[in-house]
Write a protein that holds these residues in place. Structure first.
Motif, PDB file in Angstrom:
ATOM      1  N   MET A   5      44.162  43.812  32.226  1.00 23.73           N
ATOM      2  CA  MET A   5      43.014  43.163  31.622  1.00 23.73           C
ATOM      3  C   MET A   5      41.788  44.059  31.773  1.00 23.73           C
ATOM      4  SD  MET A   5      41.507  39.431  32.582  1.00 23.73           S
ATOM      5  CE  MET A   5      40.052  38.793  31.784  1.00 23.73           C
ATOM      6  N   GLU A   6      41.008  44.162  30.718  1.00 24.87           N
ATOM      7  CA  GLU A   6      39.746  44.918  30.781  1.00 24.87           C
ATOM      8  C   GLU A   6      38.733  44.105  31.580  1.00 24.87           C
ATOM      9  OE1 GLU A   6      38.713  47.930  29.541  1.00 24.87           O
ATOM     10  OE2 GLU A   6      40.799  48.348  28.989  1.00 24.87           O
ATOM     11  N   LEU A   7      38.198  44.710  32.629  1.00 28.09           N
ATOM     12  CA  LEU A   7      37.220  44.047  33.484  1.00 28.09           C
ATOM     13  C   LEU A   7      35.884  44.767  33.378  1.00 28.09           C
ATOM     14  CD1 LEU A   7      39.371  43.643  36.724  1.00 28.09           C
ATOM     15  CD2 LEU A   7      39.031  41.954  34.917  1.00 28.09           C
ATOM     16  N   ASP A   8      34.824  43.992  33.276  1.00 27.73           N
ATOM     17  CA  ASP A   8      33.503  44.614  33.328  1.00 27.73           C
ATOM     18  C   ASP A   8      32.945  44.447  34.747  1.00 27.73           C
ATOM     19  OD1 ASP A   8      32.442  42.023  33.563  1.00 27.73           O
ATOM     20  OD2 ASP A   8      31.718  41.957  31.493  1.00 27.73           O
ATOM     21  N   GLY A   9      31.730  44.910  34.950  1.00 22.50           N
ATOM     22  CA  GLY A   9      31.121  44.860  36.280  1.00 22.50           C
ATOM     23  C   GLY A   9      30.980  43.459  36.839  1.00 22.50           C
ATOM     24  N   PHE A  10      30.702  42.484  35.968  1.00 22.50           N
ATOM     25  CA  PHE A  10      30.590  41.099  36.435  1.00 22.50           C
ATOM     26  C   PHE A  10      31.944  40.560  36.888  1.00 22.50           C
ATOM     27  CE2 PHE A  10      26.792  41.202  33.584  1.00 22.50           C
ATOM     28  CZ  PHE A  10      25.839  40.980  34.568  1.00 22.50           C
ATOM     29  N   ARG A  43      33.960  32.847  33.142  1.00 19.28           N
ATOM     30  CA  ARG A  43      34.638  34.091  33.505  1.00 19.28           C
ATOM     31  C   ARG A  43      35.746  33.826  34.521  1.00 19.28           C
ATOM     32  NH1 ARG A  43      32.246  39.232  32.656  1.00 19.28           N
ATOM     33  NH2 ARG A  43      30.457  39.130  31.272  1.00 19.28           N
ATOM     34  N   ARG A  44      35.468  32.965  35.498  1.00 17.14           N
ATOM     35  CA  ARG A  44      36.479  32.618  36.499  1.00 17.14           C
ATOM     36  C   ARG A  44      37.678  31.975  35.825  1.00 17.14           C
ATOM     37  NH1 ARG A  44      34.634  29.200  41.695  1.00 17.14           N
ATOM     38  NH2 ARG A  44      36.235  29.911  43.112  1.00 17.14           N
ATOM     39  N   SER A  45      37.444  31.043  34.916  1.00 19.70           N
ATOM     40  CA  SER A  45      38.534  30.390  34.189  1.00 19.70           C
ATOM     41  C   SER A  45      39.334  31.398  33.376  1.00 19.70           C
ATOM     42  CB  SER A  45      37.992  29.295  33.268  1.00 19.70           C
ATOM     43  OG  SER A  45      37.448  28.248  34.027  1.00 19.70           O
ATOM     44  N   ARG A  49      43.267  32.119  33.735  1.00 18.42           N
ATOM     45  CA  ARG A  49      44.195  32.010  32.598  1.00 18.42           C
ATOM     46  C   ARG A  49      44.957  33.312  32.354  1.00 18.42           C
ATOM     47  NH1 ARG A  49      39.861  29.510  30.372  1.00 18.42           N
ATOM     48  NH2 ARG A  49      39.369  31.318  29.080  1.00 18.42           N
ATOM     49  N   ALA A  50      44.279  34.431  32.563  1.00 14.11           N
ATOM     50  CA  ALA A  50      44.905  35.737  32.347  1.00 14.11           C
ATOM     51  C   ALA A  50      45.867  36.105  33.482  1.00 14.11           C
ATOM     52  CB  ALA A  50      43.835  36.817  32.205  1.00 14.11           C
ATOM     53  N   GLY A  51      45.880  35.311  34.551  1.00 12.67           N
ATOM     54  CA  GLY A  51      46.770  35.593  35.673  1.00 12.67           C
ATOM     55  C   GLY A  51      46.229  36.632  36.636  1.00 12.67           C
ATOM     56  N   VAL A  52      44.982  37.068  36.437  1.00 14.65           N
ATOM     57  CA  VAL A  52      44.370  38.009  37.373  1.00 14.65           C
ATOM     58  C   VAL A  52      44.145  37.302  38.708  1.00 14.65           C
ATOM     59  CG1 VAL A  52      42.322  39.431  37.831  1.00 14.65           C
ATOM     60  CG2 VAL A  52      43.319  39.386  35.539  1.00 14.65           C
ATOM     61  N   ILE A  53      43.666  36.072  38.651  1.00 14.97           N
ATOM     62  CA  ILE A  53      43.561  35.222  39.843  1.00 14.97           C
ATOM     63  C   ILE A  53      44.789  34.330  39.831  1.00 14.97           C
ATOM     64  CG2 ILE A  53      42.271  33.405  41.014  1.00 14.97           C
ATOM     65  CD1 ILE A  53      39.724  34.519  39.685  1.00 14.97           C
ATOM     66  N   GLU A  54      45.661  34.533  40.817  1.00 13.42           N
ATOM     67  CA  GLU A  54      46.916  33.775  40.873  1.00 13.42           C
ATOM     68  C   GLU A  54      46.771  32.441  41.589  1.00 13.42           C
ATOM     69  OE1 GLU A  54      50.222  37.298  40.737  1.00 13.42           O
ATOM     70  OE2 GLU A  54      49.558  36.639  42.704  1.00 13.42           O
ATOM     71  N   GLY A  55      45.768  32.307  42.415  1.00 13.82           N
ATOM     72  CA  GLY A  55      45.588  31.063  43.148  1.00 13.82           C
ATOM     73  C   GLY A  55      44.602  31.259  44.280  1.00 13.82           C
ATOM     74  N   TYR A  56      44.418  30.224  45.074  1.00 15.26           N
ATOM     75  CA  TYR A  56      43.473  30.237  46.177  1.00 15.26           C
ATOM     76  C   TYR A  56      44.177  29.716  47.419  1.00 15.26           C
ATOM     77  CZ  TYR A  56      40.194  30.624  42.332  1.00 15.26           C
ATOM     78  OH  TYR A  56      39.545  31.033  41.201  1.00 15.26           O
ATOM     79  N   SER A  57      43.824  30.277  48.579  1.00 14.86           N
ATOM     80  CA  SER A  57      44.427  29.802  49.820  1.00 14.86           C
ATOM     81  C   SER A  57      43.481  30.092  50.980  1.00 14.86           C
ATOM     82  CB  SER A  57      45.774  30.489  50.059  1.00 14.86           C
ATOM     83  OG  SER A  57      45.596  31.879  50.223  1.00 14.86           O
TER      84      SER A  57
END
Length: 157
Positions: A5-10, A43-45, A49-57
């Motif tokens: 995924m293309e990520l910007d500075g934010f 952005r977090r959502s 959705r893109a699977g970059v964030i897989e979950g929280y623990s």
């Protein structure tokens, strides 16, 4: 096939902040990354959705919970094949002492990260469960004496 995924500075700032504190609210995140709370939420959502964030623990302190021994075990299997690999994977999944398991290159087939309460519990796991497994031909263990670094995050840049 994985797609990067293309990520910007934010996005990078959001990911870095969430790795430090996954329970951070969008309002707190907005202050850290200098965006509005609604922009952070969108952005977090999108990252979720893109699977970059897989979950929280939560990160738990193993020693304070009574799990004072950590060991690294290198395992060699006696034979290979999809059925045998699947059988070993089921074995790994069924033992909570095995916190991480990796199929690796080199002189071992697998590397296991083990957490137990003490040396007796570790010996019990090795002698009663791991060594008797029909696919296991060799086990080499190292007891962790001191942790120098245990960063579970990803260096996002």
């Amino acid at each position: 096939m994985t797609h990067e995924m293309e990520l910007d500075g934010f996005d990078v700032a959001i990911l870095a902040a969430l790795q430090r504190d996954g329970a951070m609210t969008n309002a707190a995140l907005a202050e850290v990354v200098n965006l509005s709370a609604s922009q952070c939420s969108r952005r977090r959502s999108a990252l979720e959705r893109a699977g970059v964030i897989e979950g929280y623990s939560a990160r738990l302190n193993a020693a304070r919970l009574g799990y004072g021994l950590r060991a690294i075990i290198r395992v060699n299997l006696s034979s290979h094949g999809q059925g045998k690999e699947d059988d070993f994977a089921r074995f790994v999944a069924s033992h909570p002492q095995i916190r991480s398991a990796f199929s690796v290159s080199g002189d071992a087939d697998y590397v296991l990260d083990i957490r137990t309460r003490d040396l007796d519990a570790f010996a019990d796991f090795v002698h009663r469960h791991l060594l008797p497994h029909p696919q296991v031909s060799q086990v080499r263990s190292e007891i962790v004496l001191k942790t120098l670094k245990d960063d579970r995050g990803i260096a996002v840049t």
